[in-house]
Design a protein around this motif. Structure first.
Motif, short mmCIF file in Angstrom:
data_model
loop_
_atom_site.label_atom_id
_atom_site.label_comp_id
_atom_site.label_asym_id
_atom_site.label_seq_id
_atom_site.Cartn_x
_atom_site.Cartn_y
_atom_site.Cartn_z
N ASN A 232 45.44 14.22 67.54
CA ASN A 232 45.97 13.11 66.74
C ASN A 232 45.84 11.79 67.48
O ASN A 232 45.91 11.76 68.72
CB ASN A 232 47.45 13.34 66.40
N SER B 85 48.00 12.84 70.86
CA SER B 85 48.77 14.08 70.97
C SER B 85 47.95 15.21 70.38
O SER B 85 46.92 14.99 69.73
CB SER B 85 50.10 13.96 70.23
N SER C 65 48.48 18.86 67.99
CA SER C 65 49.41 19.59 67.13
C SER C 65 48.71 20.80 66.53
O SER C 65 47.48 20.82 66.39
CB SER C 65 49.95 18.69 66.01
N LEU D 21 54.06 19.86 67.34
CA LEU D 21 53.54 18.92 68.33
C LEU D 21 53.59 19.58 69.70
O LEU D 21 54.67 19.95 70.18
CB LEU D 21 54.34 17.63 68.34
N HIS E 171 53.00 18.36 72.65
CA HIS E 171 53.52 17.54 73.73
C HIS E 171 54.98 17.17 73.50
O HIS E 171 55.50 16.23 74.12
CB HIS E 171 52.68 16.27 73.91
N ASN F 136 56.73 12.44 72.98
CA ASN F 136 56.03 13.53 72.29
C ASN F 136 54.53 13.31 72.23
O ASN F 136 53.82 13.95 71.47
CB ASN F 136 56.59 13.73 70.88
N ARG F 137 54.05 12.37 73.04
CA ARG F 137 52.63 12.03 73.06
C ARG F 137 52.36 11.23 74.34
O ARG F 137 53.29 10.82 75.04
CB ARG F 137 52.26 11.18 71.85
#
Length: 729
Positions: free
Chosen positions: A211, A346, A348, A354, A356, A469-470
């Motif tokens: 992503n 990131s 997924s 996700l 990360h 988260n990324r």
């Protein structure tokens, strides 16, 4: 005669916001209006064809000719209903822009008339002339054949009266001549490697998607002022210009009230972007005066790259409609913030997880740690290559200056995640985890389910920062094609994940428990990639020294940095993963070196011309006025009084004479340095010569010109000044 500069400034002040009629629908209703997306496919394609197309898009199934013919027929029907008369294969050559050749739908009906046709053959493949696109020596100039081939995973869209079909672009002999082909290969590689690792934790995972959410920074300048600055017009940046007394030091522009003309432009841009399926969400003033940002919701990387390229083109068109010019150069103005394109990246899974982001169970958090660590491994092993992927003649001006990250790749993790990795590395393995019957695995690590997106402050000097988260690849330049960075990053991570799995499987084959094997390899890798982790000030001199000790790439010369593409480990990685061959890599580096040389060459020629034909004549003319004044003083007043009254003017006359003489000498040296460099046939050596012995002379000349700007009468100065370029609304 009135100074032309005053005229264009006055006109700029008079301009009013363009009245943009907003659509009657809400954004969610016209989103994707000009895109042949899944909704349109469902409407215009037979059900069986629609299902096959979805299988092609989602699962990489093969596209046969019958399906292509049916899709082309549906596309044409939709296109004709929207007033479309032409089609084009839209691709991304190595020029950093996009390319398109428009053909109409008409064909002979062999009865003296014409019919409109669009077959699967025309949809799938086109033959644009490849001879004039950069190829790095893959093809001789007289070998013109090249092919563009449809990428079904990126939706077809409409611009004006043309159906635009996203495609890859390859040579007659099959080598990639664009960014999309190697990007698709890199995305496939990371999908395969990440999916196999994911199955340690969830055997149901079928696919992993990369992503990307980019943040596009840009400047707006009034079109009249832009046209009055040949350096902006021809190079994208100002080659001269003294600081404005007020620029960004008050921090009053960042997130400030958006000027009316700019707000009208932004609304227009957003509407057109949303109609093209670009999910723009954020708009705001950036730090520097006249600097702004637009950012979308994240998308699958291939589509996000296409959308960014499309938006940059759209931005330029819409800006002109509103009396602006959009500047995408990374450093159009000295002394203030440059523009970047932060790439939020990131991974997924196909079920929406996700990779990360921390989870809620020990197993999920072990997976989280695995993907964090192996991402760091990829970045560590190929930190020089990642720097090469974002480096350019234009981005080199930005890196390490005014809040941009430095030209040393490192990763900021924040206190909580850093402590977690240190704990896993240093804790006794027997105490770190245990299997407790049916309760499953227990990990003796901090409660990382509580790790939140905003668990730590941001480090603006980090080129590759974890943000919850990324990872945010902050070093990418504003006018760059995101694909360059995404090819290198996804390939590096794919290699790291594949290597991780090979080593874990080897331990399992020896009889070690899967979880124990995973943690053993993670502990090794946490220690190995530790040099890439840095949470401090990336601008400090101490960091350069420390990075050198850690074995990180600290090279600053742009042409030399490009050499990282040809390092044995880079060639091995790209070849092994099927992303690019050595021949393709060598060709791309030839293009990079040649492009670098040409950009500096153009800047040198423009600066020389402006200096000799604009600046020196104006300074000399003003000097003559001062001399006339001194003569008049001597004619009217006694000698002592005339000398006293003329003292300041005499000093100015002397300073102008010295500076113009210095400039003339420097321009001559610049011309001679170019002549020496131009005789070098090898593109690599020529680029290095331009970097070492031509480019520094630009700054020397600029220094003298900027000093002249401060002393020459404002009414004489021919070029719009920073205070006018940066503060006109």
């Amino acid at each position: 005669m009135t100074n032309l500069r005053f005229q264009v400034v006055e006109e700029a002040f008079k301009k009013k916001p363009l009245d943009v009629k907003a659509p009657s629908e809400r954004p969610c209703e016209y989103f994707g209006k000009k895109v042949f997306n899944r909704e349109k496919m469902y409407k215009y394609l037979p059900k069986s064809v629609y299902e096959k197309m979805i299988d092609v898009i989602d699962n990489g199934a093969r596209l046969d000719r019958q399906v292509a013919d049916a899709v082309a027929a549906g596309m044409m029907q939709w296109a004709k209903e929207n007033g479309v008369t032409h089609y084009t294969h839209w691709f991304q050559p190595l020029t950093e822009g996009t390319a398109e050749k428009h053909d109409s739908f008409i064909e002979h009906d062999f009865k003296g008339g014409m019919v409109e046709e669009f077959s699967g053959k025309l949809l799938v493949q086109q033959e644009p002339d490849a001879s004039s696109f950069p190829s790095g020596g893959i093809r001789a100039t007289f070998e013109a054949r090249g092919y563009s081939a449809w990428d079904p995973t990126s939706p077809v869209f409409i611009i004006d009266d043309t159906l635009c079909i996203p495609t890859i672009f390859i040579s007659y002999t099959g080598e990639a001549l664009d960014y999309k082909a190697p990007l698709l290969r890199a995305l496939k590689a990371v999908n395969v490697a990440a999916t196999e690792v994911c199955r340690y934790f969830d055997p149901s995972v079928k696919k992993v998607v990369s992503n990307l959410g980019w943040e596009q920074e840009y400047f707006l300048v009034d079109e009249g002022l832009y046209s009055a600055r040949p350096d902006l017009l021809l190079t994208g940046r100002t080659l001269m210009g003294h600081d404005s007394a007020k620029n960004q030091q008050m921090d009053d522009h960042y997130f400030g009230s958006i000027p009316e003309r700019v707000a009208a432009f932004m609304r227009d841009l957003e509407v057109q972007a949303l109609e093209l399926g670009i999910p723009v969400k954020t708009r705001h003033n950036e730090v520097a005066p006249n600097q702004f940002e637009v950012a979308p919701i994240f998308e699958e990387t291939n589509l996000a790259v296409d959308h960014n390229m499309l938006l940059m083109s759209l931005m330029k068109r819409v800006a002109r409609k509103h009396g602006f010019r959009a500047l995408l150069h990374e450093k159009p103005f000295a002394g203030i913030n440059g523009s970047g394109k932060h790439n939020n990246w990131s991974l997924s899974t196909d079920n929406g997880v996700l990779l990360h982001a921390p989870g809620k169970t020990p197993e999920q958090n072990l997976r989280f740690v695995t993907f964090i660590v192996e991402t760091l491994m990829g970045v560590y092993r190929h930190n020089g290559l990642l720097k090469a992927s974002i480096m350019s003649a234009t981005n080199a001006h930005r890196l390490g200056a005014n809040e941009a990250p430095p030209a040393i790749i490192s990763s900021f993790l924040g206190k909580q995640l850093s402590e977690l990795l240190d704990h896993i590395e240093l804790a006794d393995k027997d105490d770190l985890f245990a299997v407790a019957g049916k309760q499953g695995m227990k990990l003796d690590i901090p409660e990382i389910p509580e790790l939140l997106i905003d668990n730590t402050d941001r480090n603006r000097t980090s080129p590759f920062a974890f943000t919850g988260n990324r990872f945010e690849f902050r070093a990418v330049g504003s006018e760059a094609n995101c694909a360059s960075a995404m090819i290198a990053l996804n390939a590096a991570v794919a290699e790291a994940l594949a290597n991780f799995k090979t080593r874990v499987d080897a331990l399992i084959a020896k009889g070690e428990d899967k979880t124990s094997a995973i943690i053993d390899i993670l502990r090794e890798d946490i220690k190995t990639c530790k040099p890439i982790r840095f949470d401090g000030n990336g601008y400090s001199d101490e960091w350069v020294e420390e990075a050198t000790k850690r074995g990180l790439d600290v090279e600053k010369s742009c042409p030399v940095i490009f050499e990282r593409y040809l390092d044995p480990e880079s060639i091995e990685m790209f070849s092994k993963l099927g992303v690019m061959t050595q021949k393709e890599l060598e060709a791309r580096n030839e293009v990079k070196w040649e492009t670098y040389t040409k950009k500096i060459q153009i800047e040198a020629r423009v600066l020389g011309d402006l200096t000799i034909n604009h600046i020196i004549p104006v300074a000399t003319r003003y000097q003559s006025q001062l001399l006339k004044n001194v003569e008049n003083m001597a004619a009217i007043f006694p000698a002592d009084k005339a000398a006293r009254l003329s003292d300041r003017n005499i000093k100015l006359i002397e300073e102008i004479a010295e500076r113009t003489s210095t400039i003339e000498r420097q321009v001559e040296e610049l011309v001679n340095a170019r002549k020496v460099a131009n005789k070098i046939e090898d593109e690599h050596a020529k680029a290095i010569e331009y970097h070492d012995n031509v480019e520094p002379k630009l700054d020397d000349i600029r220094y003298q010109i900027d000093k002249l700007e401060l002393i020459v009468d404002d009414s004489c100065w021919p070029l719009p000044k920073y205070r006018e370029l940066l503060f006109i609304r």
